[in-house]
Design a protein around this motif. Structure first.
Motif, PDB file in Angstrom:
ATOM      1  N   THR A 110       0.841  -1.195   0.000  1.00 63.32           N
ATOM      2  CA  THR A 110       0.000   0.000   0.000  1.00 63.32           C
ATOM      3  C   THR A 110       0.874   1.243   0.000  1.00 63.32           C
ATOM      4  O   THR A 110       1.699   1.425   0.897  1.00 63.32           O
ATOM      5  CB  THR A 110      -0.898   0.059   1.260  1.00 63.32           C
ATOM      6  N   ASP A 111       0.688   2.090  -0.965  1.00 62.82           N
ATOM      7  CA  ASP A 111       1.380   3.379  -1.001  1.00 62.82           C
ATOM      8  C   ASP A 111       0.475   4.393  -0.300  1.00 62.82           C
ATOM      9  O   ASP A 111      -0.495   4.873  -0.880  1.00 62.82           O
ATOM     10  CB  ASP A 111       1.649   3.793  -2.443  1.00 62.82           C
ATOM     11  N   VAL A 112       0.768   4.691   0.957  1.00 68.73           N
ATOM     12  CA  VAL A 112      -0.119   5.553   1.747  1.00 68.73           C
ATOM     13  C   VAL A 112      -0.060   7.016   1.326  1.00 68.73           C
ATOM     14  O   VAL A 112      -0.785   7.842   1.881  1.00 68.73           O
ATOM     15  CB  VAL A 112       0.120   5.403   3.271  1.00 68.73           C
ATOM     16  N   SER A 113       0.755   7.343   0.337  1.00 67.76           N
ATOM     17  CA  SER A 113       0.718   8.703  -0.198  1.00 67.76           C
ATOM     18  C   SER A 113      -0.391   8.849  -1.237  1.00 67.76           C
ATOM     19  O   SER A 113      -0.647   9.949  -1.725  1.00 67.76           O
ATOM     20  CB  SER A 113       2.069   9.084  -0.809  1.00 67.76           C
ATOM     21  N   LEU A 134      -7.070  -0.306   0.978  1.00 66.27           N
ATOM     22  CA  LEU A 134      -6.623  -0.974   2.202  1.00 66.27           C
ATOM     23  C   LEU A 134      -7.735  -0.981   3.245  1.00 66.27           C
ATOM     24  O   LEU A 134      -7.972  -2.004   3.903  1.00 66.27           O
ATOM     25  CB  LEU A 134      -5.376  -0.288   2.758  1.00 66.27           C
ATOM     26  N   ALA A 135      -8.420   0.131   3.404  1.00 60.69           N
ATOM     27  CA  ALA A 135      -9.510   0.210   4.391  1.00 60.69           C
ATOM     28  C   ALA A 135     -10.594  -0.819   4.081  1.00 60.69           C
ATOM     29  O   ALA A 135     -11.091  -1.494   4.991  1.00 60.69           O
ATOM     30  CB  ALA A 135     -10.094   1.622   4.422  1.00 60.69           C
ATOM     31  N   GLN A 171     -11.612  -4.024   6.396  1.00 55.60           N
ATOM     32  CA  GLN A 171     -13.007  -4.216   6.802  1.00 55.60           C
ATOM     33  C   GLN A 171     -13.445  -5.641   6.488  1.00 55.60           C
ATOM     34  O   GLN A 171     -14.042  -6.320   7.322  1.00 55.60           O
ATOM     35  CB  GLN A 171     -13.914  -3.206   6.094  1.00 55.60           C
ATOM     36  N   GLN A 172     -13.143  -6.107   5.289  1.00 58.11           N
ATOM     37  CA  GLN A 172     -13.547  -7.444   4.875  1.00 58.11           C
ATOM     38  C   GLN A 172     -12.823  -8.541   5.651  1.00 58.11           C
ATOM     39  O   GLN A 172     -13.416  -9.547   6.019  1.00 58.11           O
ATOM     40  CB  GLN A 172     -13.291  -7.619   3.379  1.00 58.11           C
ATOM     41  N   LYS A 181      -9.061   9.262   8.428  1.00 60.17           N
ATOM     42  CA  LYS A 181     -10.390   9.439   7.830  1.00 60.17           C
ATOM     43  C   LYS A 181     -10.930   8.109   7.276  1.00 60.17           C
ATOM     44  O   LYS A 181     -12.072   7.733   7.556  1.00 60.17           O
ATOM     45  CB  LYS A 181     -10.290  10.487   6.718  1.00 60.17           C
ATOM     46  N   ALA A 182     -10.100   7.396   6.528  1.00 61.72           N
ATOM     47  CA  ALA A 182     -10.554   6.147   5.902  1.00 61.72           C
ATOM     48  C   ALA A 182     -10.751   5.020   6.910  1.00 61.72           C
ATOM     49  O   ALA A 182     -11.634   4.172   6.745  1.00 61.72           O
ATOM     50  CB  ALA A 182      -9.552   5.707   4.835  1.00 61.72           C
ATOM     51  N   LEU A 183      -9.930   5.007   7.964  1.00 59.72           N
ATOM     52  CA  LEU A 183      -9.983   3.910   8.929  1.00 59.72           C
ATOM     53  C   LEU A 183     -10.859   4.212  10.149  1.00 59.72           C
ATOM     54  O   LEU A 183     -11.048   3.348  10.997  1.00 59.72           O
ATOM     55  CB  LEU A 183      -8.567   3.536   9.369  1.00 59.72           C
TER      56      LEU A 183
END
Length: 181
Positions: A68-71, A79-80, A84-85, A129-131
């Protein structure tokens, strides 16, 4: 006297968790009993990823890796969804990924500035925000944002890293203290 903590059954995501400080953080969480999920921009067949798994083995804990490129916001959202899944919740986010750029004020390009901003500043906000929905499933979810000495003092030529590391400190505390929902 050593400090110990039991994090059995806790799920932890550590960005940049396969090398450097992030690897040390991953190992400490594994030692405490947590399920460790690390991510970085390296492909799963990179030797650094294999080294991460080898270093996690002695702890006999579940360890996972996701490229995952978190930029990149799209990569964070992907990824989120995957978390979740696969797990349904996240107890702790350690937003650790970062990179120094040694270009200096005069030599730094706009593209380098933007890439550095995306990784060293925006990624912390985008991850939180996403997590947030996954963290809300924990009681309570925790976000740890790794800072750097570059936020307060730096070394010659370490630009733009030093200018951005100091920016997220002031907005984190009010955001958390105000109970922003």
């Amino acid at each position: 006297m050593a400090f110990t903590i039991d994090l059995t059954d806790k799920i932890v995501l550590i960005t940049g968790g396969i090398s450097g400080i992030g690897l040390g953080v991953s190992m400490q969480f594994a030692q405490a009993g947590a399920t460790v999920i690390a991510c970085a921009e390296l492909s799963v067949d990179d030797p650094t990823v294999a080294s991460f798994f080898a270093k996690m083995e002695p702890f006999q804990r579940r360890a996972f890796y996701y490229e995952t490129d978190v930029s990149q916001e799209a990569a964070i959202l992907k990824l989120a969804l995957l978390l979740q899944q696969e797990y349904g919740r996240l107890d702790i986010l350690v937003s650790n990924a970062g990179q120094n750029v040694f270009r200096g004020l005069d030599n730094c390009t706009l593209a380098e500035w933007n890439n550095n901003s995306a990784l060293n500043l925006a990624s912390h906000w985008l991850l939180a925000k996403a997590l947030k929905p996954l963290l809300m499933q924990a009681s309570p979810g925790v976000i740890i944002i790794m800072a750097s000495n570059h936020a307060y003092a730096s070394i010659p030529g370490c630009f733009p890293t030093m200018s951005q590391k100091g920016l997220y400190c002031p907005w984190c505390v009010p955001w958390l203290l105000n109970g922003d929902q």
